[in-house]
Scaffold this active site. Structure first.
Site, short mmCIF file in Angstrom:
data_model
loop_
_atom_site.label_atom_id
_atom_site.label_comp_id
_atom_site.label_asym_id
_atom_site.label_seq_id
_atom_site.Cartn_x
_atom_site.Cartn_y
_atom_site.Cartn_z
N TYR A 45 -19.07 -8.19 -17.49
CA TYR A 45 -20.18 -7.22 -17.70
C TYR A 45 -19.80 -6.47 -19.07
O TYR A 45 -18.61 -5.94 -19.41
CB TYR A 45 -20.24 -6.21 -16.73
CG TYR A 45 -21.61 -5.21 -17.00
CD1 TYR A 45 -22.70 -5.47 -16.80
CD2 TYR A 45 -21.01 -3.84 -17.95
CE1 TYR A 45 -23.66 -4.54 -17.09
CE2 TYR A 45 -21.86 -3.10 -18.01
CZ TYR A 45 -23.03 -3.35 -17.76
OH TYR A 45 -24.11 -2.38 -18.11
N GLU B 146 -27.70 -4.70 -22.03
CA GLU B 146 -26.55 -5.36 -21.20
C GLU B 146 -26.44 -7.05 -21.35
O GLU B 146 -27.25 -7.61 -21.56
CB GLU B 146 -27.12 -4.83 -20.03
CG GLU B 146 -27.00 -3.68 -19.51
CD GLU B 146 -27.29 -3.17 -18.05
OE1 GLU B 146 -26.59 -2.46 -17.45
OE2 GLU B 146 -28.09 -4.16 -17.50
#
Length: 388
Positions: free
Chosen positions: A109, A196
């Site tokens: 991530y 993101e």
């Protein structure tokens, strides 16, 4: 403002961030043609909606062969995808992204957001990629590295190395640098509020690839980016909230039956709190702004009355920059254009409040006025059928 995944990935490409080959399609035929151009026998079909949790909701599917691709695309297009973030009504699926499938070794991530307490853009990195990052932050916050970026120096090489070590990257550390630098340039140059990559994957051959992409734009800076503003998809937004934005109104739909029209965000919050205190439920947050006009008030009234759940309206105006007589004129203008079918309680205080109340009293409209906010909330709750 949110972007679709395919729009975000187009920006990623512009900033040198590697993404899978893919094409967006709005029909089964276009999806089949895209798959043939991409080649291979295995593809990912990804519903393009402004909501996270698509995979768990059936909005992301791996398919083998054209028959399976056709079935998956046909099932998604025209449907409403209900995810953990979409609400019970779901989001309409008008497009799908077709990508060649990727052999994945690890999922990571990466993200950047504005930390208002630190007054910095913060880089976040975690080995817990492919998961709900909010859940990771809640249960295992130690798995997330957060690095504030100084606005003068920008993203530093030592921060890239720290992120790489936190992600457990070895041979990919050199490739991570351009990705992070590209993300930071994208964030600052396009005035983002959030970006993101979840997941950023280590592929089977050792490369790095942004499998997903999420971008939120700062609405207050959209005037500087008309090309990005043009990417807005109103179908993914609440219709009333979208119409409100066109008229410069701050509107958020809620689940109650007492509509509020207030000037000032703080006063709007206090008004909703008082409605709750008196046993009612607010139907919306609506801030008409400090320097509003009669025309804007009329549009706000039309917006409120378009909600079938509304059983009463509470107008709470404190006249400072805006004059109360202008608010009263807006109420009367709206009443002439849209039939008032629910009780309206008006509380005016401040600049020209007496003149505003006189205008309302001399009209032939069935309006209630209140001297203070508590009394106004009590009357609105009673009018809506709640506790008075």
């Amino acid at each position: 403002m949110n972007l679709h995944e395919y729009q975000a990935k187009a920006l990623f490409r512009d900033y040198g961030i590697p993404v899978p080959e893919g094409e967006v399609a709005d029909s089964v035929e276009a999806a089949l043609a895209a798959a043939r151009r991409l080649g291979g026998e295995s593809w990912m079909v990804k519903a393009q909606v402004h909501a996270g949790g698509r995979g768990r909701a059936g909005g992301v599917k791996k398919v083998e062969g054209e028959a399976a691709l056709e079935a998956a695309v046909g099932a998604l297009l025209g449907s409403r995808l209900v995810t953990a973030q979409s609400g019970p009504e779901g989001q309409p699926v008008a497009r799908v992204l077709i990508e060649r499938s990727t052999a994945i070794a690890r999922e990571l991530y990466l993200g950047m957001l504005v930390d208002r307490e630190r007054e910095r853009v913060v880089l976040m990195a975690s080995e817990a990629g492919g998961m709900d990052i909010e859940e990771v932050a809640r249960k295992t916050p130690e798995k997330i590295l957060a690095l504030p970026i100084h606005p003068v120096t920008g993203l530093s090489p030592f921060q890239v190395r720290r992120a790489g070590f936190a992600l457990g990257l070895g041979g990919q550390l050199k490739a991570l640098g351009p990705i992070l630098q590209g993300l930071y340039r994208l964030f600052t140059e396009k005035d983002l509020s959030l970006v993101e990559i979840n997941p950023l994957v280590v592929t089977a051959d050792g490369g790095l690839l942004a499998i997903d992409a999420k971008i939120n734009l700062d609405d207050n800076a959209l005037y500087r980016h008309p090309d990005l503003a043009a990417l807005r998809d109103p179908s993914q937004e609440d219709e009333r909230e979208y119409q409100a934005s066109l008229h410069g109104l701050n509107y958020i739909r809620l689940d109650g039956n007492i509509a509020c029209m207030v000037n000032g965000a703080g006063l709007a919050m206090a008004t909703m709190d008082l409605i709750k205190l008196q046993g009612g439920e607010p139907a919306n947050f609506l801030d008409v702004g400090g320097g509003t006009s009669a025309e804007k008030v009329a549009e706000a009234f039309k917006l409120i009355l378009s909600d079938p759940n509304v059983r009463a309206i509470l107008v709470n105006i404190f006249g400072g920059i805006v004059r109360c007589d202008l608010i009263a004129e807006g109420i009367l203008q709206a009443a002439r254009e849209v039939e008032l079918t629910v009780p309206v309680v008006v509380r005016l205080e401040g600049t020209n409040a007496e003149a505003g109340r006189r205008l309302l009293a001399e009209s032939d409209l069935d309006l209630e006025t209140a001297a203070d906010l508590t009394e106004a909330a009590q009357r609105a709750v009673a009018a809506a059928g709640g506790r008075g």
